[in-house]
Write an enzyme that holds these catalytic residues in place. Structure first.
Site, PDB file in Angstrom:
ATOM      1  N   LYS A 100       0.826  -1.218   0.000  1.00 26.39           N
ATOM      2  CA  LYS A 100       0.000   0.000   0.000  1.00 26.39           C
ATOM      3  C   LYS A 100       0.856   1.262   0.000  1.00 26.39           C
ATOM      4  O   LYS A 100       0.640   2.190  -0.787  1.00 26.39           O
ATOM      5  CB  LYS A 100      -0.925   0.019   1.228  1.00 26.39           C
ATOM      6  CG  LYS A 100      -1.933  -1.088   1.279  1.00 26.39           C
ATOM      7  CD  LYS A 100      -2.878  -0.933   2.452  1.00 26.39           C
ATOM      8  CE  LYS A 100      -2.164  -0.932   3.792  1.00 26.39           C
ATOM      9  NZ  LYS A 100      -1.442  -2.172   4.070  1.00 26.39           N
ATOM     10  N   GLU A 148       1.733   6.117  11.143  1.00 26.23           N
ATOM     11  CA  GLU A 148       2.748   5.373  10.403  1.00 26.23           C
ATOM     12  C   GLU A 148       4.094   5.461  11.115  1.00 26.23           C
ATOM     13  O   GLU A 148       4.289   6.253  12.031  1.00 26.23           O
ATOM     14  CB  GLU A 148       2.862   5.917   8.978  1.00 26.23           C
ATOM     15  CG  GLU A 148       1.616   5.661   8.139  1.00 26.23           C
ATOM     16  CD  GLU A 148       1.256   4.194   8.002  1.00 26.23           C
ATOM     17  OE1 GLU A 148       2.069   3.435   7.444  1.00 26.23           O
ATOM     18  OE2 GLU A 148       0.175   3.789   8.472  1.00 26.23           O
ATOM     19  N   ARG A 149       5.041   4.666  10.649  1.00 25.44           N
ATOM     20  CA  ARG A 149       6.363   4.630  11.266  1.00 25.44           C
ATOM     21  C   ARG A 149       7.167   5.866  10.894  1.00 25.44           C
ATOM     22  O   ARG A 149       7.039   6.393   9.792  1.00 25.44           O
ATOM     23  CB  ARG A 149       7.119   3.376  10.803  1.00 25.44           C
ATOM     24  CG  ARG A 149       6.405   2.073  11.092  1.00 25.44           C
ATOM     25  CD  ARG A 149       7.032   0.921  10.329  1.00 25.44           C
ATOM     26  NE  ARG A 149       6.269  -0.310  10.498  1.00 25.44           N
ATOM     27  CZ  ARG A 149       5.212  -0.632   9.754  1.00 25.44           C
ATOM     28  NH1 ARG A 149       4.796   0.194   8.813  1.00 25.44           N
ATOM     29  NH2 ARG A 149       4.581  -1.766   9.961  1.00 25.44           N
TER      30      ARG A 149
END
Length: 488
Positions: free
Chosen positions: A178, A204-205
């Site tokens: 994705k 998110e990271r």
């Protein structure tokens, strides 16, 4: 600071106006949730931002979510609450959280409060600011045409075309591609379409944010892109509001600058997760599968603001994590209902190396209509789907008995379906460092020509590898010729 103020108190950084707002007092701290007691008549409104004085010398921002009684407000902190204690003073700001917007935020990386976190120069003091809470445009203002938003990615443009001014989402479990697909779409669409890009990274990271920033900087499109990140190590309140901050920036370019905006969100499911965390902290009873009871209204409030008005469009492409690959999950099903195009990523295809791993049968678009895309495109998309669907029906028979047991017509259909699936793979510009293959951008006409050649039988005696990870059919033809002549 994340809110607008008329005058600045350099000591506390709190908003001040002529009749200074009522001062409340923190009476309870439960993780990211605070209770603040205000004097009679001074209770701030729901969604109003509240600034809490801290010993650090700068205010901590929180957002009112609940009125416990006539004098007490329960709020969610938008920052880390370490060091917060009872008795600290709190001031209402008079409205929702406000964030900087305009050309000055382009090329910058902002946090969920709208503050720069890219170690660049500070934003101008007099920068225009906009509230993160706003109604969606009135129906009378809605505009836009059903125009194809070309991405240069074969499988998307053929089977799930995007609408300019519409909403599209990519659904998939962990590790199916994705984020890579989102990064490729940022690069190709900003280069192909004039306008502005706003990216929201929700939950998110940090590593992914750094990689995205580096990729945009190298490709030269960063100067027309604003990045907003609510990282996974931040409190749920920050992750919950990061999407609205990005949306406020996009709305400014649409409404004030009359520009087309590309709004990319990675990942909408993390926004839902943050909302569920906040709901639990506020003491609300969970609903289906443990989600917040306000799931539908939260998603609708966010998605319905992504709209086009006359002369300017917000085109949104969103990534949606599918927990345990379960597409019946309530959050996933609710997001589906707001979209124009749904791009479903398949773990089986990813495991076979078919990238992008877009499932040609599960993906769909409201734009795929002969009146909108033309008869030739519509017929080709239907023929491709029909051929691949027939192949999947036969896969169990092939696994049990072998392909030799099929009829001649079925063997031909299987041969062409496998070549179609390989032709719809494509090397990306953002993966050159990992694959060693130069990225390809393919126009719709080239995609249609390639599919027609495969369905007409021109490639029946070609090696399947000639059609794998290439651009147009001419490249495949050259690859096949080299293989036959003994070249690489």
């Amino acid at each position: 600071m994340g809110f607008r103020h008329e005058k600045s108190d350099m000591t506390s950084g709190l908003p001040i106006d002529g009749d200074r707002r009522a001062v409340g007092q923190v009476i309870a701290v439960h993780g990211s949730v605070l209770d603040v007691k205000f004097p009679k008549g001074g209770l701030p409104a729901i969604t109003e931002a509240v600034a809490i004085e801290t010993s650090a010398g700068r205010p901590l921002l929180a957002e009112v979510q609940l009125h416990v009684d006539a004098n007490t407000a329960r709020m969610v902190a938008l920052e880390n609450t370490a060091g917060l204690r009872r008795g600290m003073a709190a001031h209402g700001t008079g409205g929702p959280l406000r964030v900087p917007v305009g050309n000055a935020v382009l090329g910058r990386l902002l946090n969920a409060l709208g503050a720069p976190m890219d170690r660049g120069v500070p934003l101008p003091v007099d920068i225009e600011q906009r509230p993160i809470h706003a109604p969606s445009p009135a129906l009378a203002r809605h505009g836009g045409t059903l125009e194809v938003f070309a991405t240069g990615i074969k499988v998307i443009d053929l089977l799930a075309p995007l609408v300019k001014g519409g909403k599209a989402a990519m659904f998939g479990g962990a590790g199916v591609g994705k984020t890579v697909l989102i990064m490729e779409l940022i690069r190709t669409t900003v280069e192909r379409h004039s306008g502005t890009s706003v990216f929201a990274g929700i939950g998110e990271r940090s590593r992914e944010g750094q990689e995205l920033l580096s990729e945009l900087r190298q490709s030269g499109v960063l100067k027309r892109t604003a990045l907003v990140f609510g990282q996974m190590n931040e409190p749920p309140g920050a992750r919950w509001r990061a999407g609205l901050v990005a949306l406020a920036i996009a709305e400014h370019f649409r409404d004030e600058k009359h520009e087309n905006v590309l709004l990319l969100i990675d990942n909408v499911y993390r926004l839902v997760q943050a909302g569920a965390e906040v709901s639990g902290l506020l003491g609300r009873l969970p609903s289906r599968v443990g989600y917040q009871p306000t799931l539908a209204s939260e998603i609708a409030e966010f998605e319905e603001r992504i709209a086009s008005v006359a002369g300017a469009a917000i085109t949104s492409i969103q990534a949606v994590y599918v927990p345990a690959d379960d597409f019946t999950d309530p959050a996933v099903a609710e997001i589906f209902s707001h979209l124009d195009s749904s791009i479903v990523l398949s773990r089986d295809m990813a495991s076979e190396g078919m990238y992008p791993a877009v499932d040609p049968l599960a993906s769909a678009s409201s734009l795929l209509d002969p009146r909108l895309v033309g008869e030739a495109h519509y017929r080709m998309a239907q023929d491709v789907r029909k051929t691949i669907a027939h192949y999947r029906e036969l896969q169990e028979i092939i696994a049990l008995l072998g392909i030799e047991e099929l009829s001649a017509a079925d063997r031909t259909s299987v041969k062409r379906a496998r070549r179609l699936m390989r032709f719809l793979t494509q090397p990306f510009m953002v993966t050159v460092a990992f694959t060693g293959k130069e990225g390809r951008t393919v126009g719709l006409e080239e995609t249609l020509a390639g599919c027609r050649a495969i369905l007409d039988g021109e490639t029946d005696d070609w090696a399947e590898s000639s059609l794998y990870m290439i651009g147009n059919i001419e490249e495949a033809r050259g690859k096949e010729a080299r293989m036959r002549s003994g070249g690489s």
